[in-house]
Design a protein around this motif. Structure first.
Motif, PDB file in Angstrom:
ATOM      1  N   LEU A  69      26.427   1.087   9.283  1.00 63.12           N
ATOM      2  CA  LEU A  69      25.274   1.066   7.928  1.00 63.12           C
ATOM      3  C   LEU A  69      27.153   1.006   7.691  1.00 63.12           C
ATOM      4  CD1 LEU A  69      23.863   4.086   6.770  1.00 63.12           C
ATOM      5  CD2 LEU A  69      23.277   1.240   6.378  1.00 63.12           C
ATOM      6  N   MET A  70      28.202   1.833   7.914  1.00 65.24           N
ATOM      7  CA  MET A  70      29.964   0.838   7.019  1.00 65.24           C
ATOM      8  C   MET A  70      30.140  -0.581   7.707  1.00 65.24           C
ATOM      9  SD  MET A  70      32.367   2.557   6.382  1.00 65.24           S
ATOM     10  CE  MET A  70      32.964   4.293   6.847  1.00 65.24           C
ATOM     11  N   ALA A  71      29.640  -0.668   8.665  1.00 64.94           N
ATOM     12  CA  ALA A  71      30.101  -2.120   9.456  1.00 64.94           C
ATOM     13  C   ALA A  71      29.283  -3.137   8.387  1.00 64.94           C
ATOM     14  CB  ALA A  71      29.785  -2.028  10.887  1.00 64.94           C
ATOM     15  N   ILE A  72      28.421  -3.117   8.119  1.00 72.50           N
ATOM     16  CA  ILE A  72      27.092  -3.310   7.536  1.00 72.50           C
ATOM     17  C   ILE A  72      27.757  -3.758   5.651  1.00 72.50           C
ATOM     18  CG2 ILE A  72      24.693  -4.106   6.448  1.00 72.50           C
ATOM     19  CD1 ILE A  72      23.989  -3.388   9.011  1.00 72.50           C
ATOM     20  N   TYR A  73      28.047  -2.658   5.407  1.00 74.08           N
ATOM     21  CA  TYR A  73      28.683  -2.470   3.797  1.00 74.08           C
ATOM     22  C   TYR A  73      30.056  -3.662   4.037  1.00 74.08           C
ATOM     23  CZ  TYR A  73      24.877   1.336   3.256  1.00 74.08           C
ATOM     24  OH  TYR A  73      23.968   2.345   2.078  1.00 74.08           O
ATOM     25  N   ASN A  80      30.726  -6.876   2.200  1.00 71.82           N
ATOM     26  CA  ASN A  80      31.606  -6.223   0.376  1.00 71.82           C
ATOM     27  C   ASN A  80      30.761  -4.940  -0.443  1.00 71.82           C
ATOM     28  OD1 ASN A  80      33.997  -6.881  -0.334  1.00 71.82           O
ATOM     29  ND2 ASN A  80      33.181  -7.832  -2.102  1.00 71.82           N
ATOM     30  N   LYS A  81      29.803  -4.258  -0.005  1.00 73.56           N
ATOM     31  CA  LYS A  81      29.833  -3.315  -0.675  1.00 73.56           C
ATOM     32  C   LYS A  81      31.161  -2.281  -0.229  1.00 73.56           C
ATOM     33  CE  LYS A  81      24.588  -4.208  -0.463  1.00 73.56           C
ATOM     34  NZ  LYS A  81      22.915  -3.684  -0.278  1.00 73.56           N
ATOM     35  N   LEU A  82      31.728  -2.355  -1.087  1.00 69.03           N
ATOM     36  CA  LEU A  82      33.080  -1.458  -0.833  1.00 69.03           C
ATOM     37  C   LEU A  82      32.774   0.368  -1.163  1.00 69.03           C
ATOM     38  CD1 LEU A  82      35.685  -4.122  -1.040  1.00 69.03           C
ATOM     39  CD2 LEU A  82      34.616  -3.689   0.780  1.00 69.03           C
ATOM     40  N   ALA A  83      32.257  -0.279  -2.733  1.00 67.77           N
ATOM     41  CA  ALA A  83      31.553   1.582  -3.234  1.00 67.77           C
ATOM     42  C   ALA A  83      30.712   2.123  -2.488  1.00 67.77           C
ATOM     43  CB  ALA A  83      30.931   0.947  -3.886  1.00 67.77           C
ATOM     44  N   SER A  84      29.487   1.845  -1.681  1.00 66.49           N
ATOM     45  CA  SER A  84      28.839   1.874  -1.076  1.00 66.49           C
ATOM     46  C   SER A  84      28.848   2.894   0.260  1.00 66.49           C
ATOM     47  CB  SER A  84      27.493   1.238   0.037  1.00 66.49           C
ATOM     48  OG  SER A  84      26.748   0.937  -1.579  1.00 66.49           O
ATOM     49  N   ALA A  85      30.413   1.786   0.816  1.00 65.00           N
ATOM     50  CA  ALA A  85      31.405   2.445   2.175  1.00 65.00           C
ATOM     51  C   ALA A  85      31.782   3.861   1.638  1.00 65.00           C
ATOM     52  CB  ALA A  85      31.525   1.586   2.401  1.00 65.00           C
ATOM     53  N   LYS A  86      32.511   3.636   0.712  1.00 69.88           N
ATOM     54  CA  LYS A  86      33.396   4.612   0.073  1.00 69.88           C
ATOM     55  C   LYS A  86      31.949   5.893  -0.155  1.00 69.88           C
ATOM     56  CE  LYS A  86      36.465   6.710  -2.980  1.00 69.88           C
ATOM     57  NZ  LYS A  86      37.204   6.232  -4.373  1.00 69.88           N
ATOM     58  N   ALA A 133      36.358   6.551  11.903  1.00 68.45           N
ATOM     59  CA  ALA A 133      38.245   6.652  11.183  1.00 68.45           C
ATOM     60  C   ALA A 133      38.208   4.761  11.272  1.00 68.45           C
ATOM     61  CB  ALA A 133      38.756   7.501  12.235  1.00 68.45           C
ATOM     62  N   GLN A 134      37.900   4.235  12.673  1.00 62.31           N
ATOM     63  CA  GLN A 134      38.794   2.980  12.108  1.00 62.31           C
ATOM     64  C   GLN A 134      37.972   2.037  11.003  1.00 62.31           C
ATOM     65  OE1 GLN A 134      40.970   2.286  14.050  1.00 62.31           O
ATOM     66  NE2 GLN A 134      41.388   0.677  13.958  1.00 62.31           N
ATOM     67  N   LEU A 135      36.123   1.930  10.970  1.00 66.94           N
ATOM     68  CA  LEU A 135      35.791   1.313  10.030  1.00 66.94           C
ATOM     69  C   LEU A 135      36.140   1.740   8.591  1.00 66.94           C
ATOM     70  CD1 LEU A 135      32.471   1.852  11.870  1.00 66.94           C
ATOM     71  CD2 LEU A 135      33.432  -0.223  11.187  1.00 66.94           C
ATOM     72  N   ASN A 136      36.467   3.124   8.435  1.00 65.84           N
ATOM     73  CA  ASN A 136      37.357   3.573   7.001  1.00 65.84           C
ATOM     74  C   ASN A 136      38.634   3.109   6.717  1.00 65.84           C
ATOM     75  OD1 ASN A 136      36.990   5.654   4.536  1.00 65.84           O
ATOM     76  ND2 ASN A 136      38.648   6.501   5.648  1.00 65.84           N
ATOM     77  N   LEU A 137      39.661   3.008   7.714  1.00 64.84           N
ATOM     78  CA  LEU A 137      40.799   1.675   7.338  1.00 64.84           C
ATOM     79  C   LEU A 137      40.390   0.959   6.969  1.00 64.84           C
ATOM     80  CD1 LEU A 137      42.894   3.277  10.824  1.00 64.84           C
ATOM     81  CD2 LEU A 137      42.699   4.738   8.070  1.00 64.84           C
ATOM     82  N   LEU A 138      39.279   0.247   7.633  1.00 63.18           N
ATOM     83  CA  LEU A 138      38.832  -0.988   7.347  1.00 63.18           C
ATOM     84  C   LEU A 138      38.206  -1.383   5.980  1.00 63.18           C
ATOM     85  CD1 LEU A 138      36.953  -2.327  10.218  1.00 63.18           C
ATOM     86  CD2 LEU A 138      39.530  -3.450  10.041  1.00 63.18           C
ATOM     87  N   ASN A 139      37.937  -0.030   5.261  1.00 61.07           N
ATOM     88  CA  ASN A 139      37.459   0.355   4.213  1.00 61.07           C
ATOM     89  C   ASN A 139      38.340  -0.050   3.518  1.00 61.07           C
ATOM     90  OD1 ASN A 139      35.528   0.151   2.020  1.00 61.07           O
ATOM     91  ND2 ASN A 139      35.549   2.282   2.464  1.00 61.07           N
TER      92      ASN A 139
END
Length: 181
Positions: A31-35, A39-45, A63-69
């Motif tokens: 989910l996070m990778a697709i967000y 470019n759905k950064l708010a959805s990822a947050k 955690a790494q995906l969150n750092l990307l976000n």
């Protein structure tokens, strides 16, 4: 089209998240990778905020995906390219590769529209690419020597023709006078 493929997968994953009482880390990772790709950064947050602390602490890929976000949210491209160099799981590798390609292309387009020329070492630092990768990514650019430094010059894009304000005002005046008569 790649975007459509990810949209279908995104809908499936979102439904799975709603239906499961305690979704696994792999679902959240995808989910996070697709967000991020879409470019759905708010959805990822928001996704990060609703993931249990136990999963956050025990899963390095989340955690790494969150750092990307966070890097994308703050427009820190060099951090983004540094954090994306990670050994991703097979379920996310394709999405992350597409994200990397998309972000590099976006950065090079932004750079080419903002700069007349840029030193190679600055461009390498921003994109976190090797010199060979940079050469293949910047095929339309010219490369010149400035002493010991290399300078990249983006291909100049032709501006879109725009009608001058005076021409628009003249056409509007003619149209109004036509309507009055």
């Amino acid at each position: 089209m790649q975007q459509d493929k990810y949209s279908e997968l995104l809908n499936k994953l979102e439904n799975d998240e709603l239906e499961n009482i305690s979704p696994g880390a792999e679902l959240y990772q995808q989910l996070m990778a697709i967000y991020l790709y879409q470019n759905k950064l708010a959805s990822a947050k928001l996704l990060w905020m609703r993931i249990s602390n136990n999963l956050k602490e025990n899963n390095k890929e989340l955690a790494q995906l969150n750092l990307l976000n966070l890097a994308l949210q703050h427009n820190k491209y060099s951090e983004f390219f540094k954090y994306i160099k990670y050994e991703w799981s097979e379920s996310n590798k394709l999405i992350i590769d597409d994200l990397l390609f998309k972000q590099r292309e976006e950065l090079l387009n932004l750079t080419s529209s903002a700069y007349v020329s840029i030193y190679e070492h600055n461009l390498l630092q921003m994109t976190q690419m090797t010199p060979d990768e940079l050469k293949s990514a910047c095929l339309g650019w010219t490369r010149e020597q400035d002493g010991e430094e290399h300078i990249w010059q983006p291909k100049i894009k032709e501006p879109t023709p725009s009608i001058a304000s005076d021409d628009q005002l003249l056409k509007l005046t003619e149209f109004v006078s036509f309507l009055e008569n």
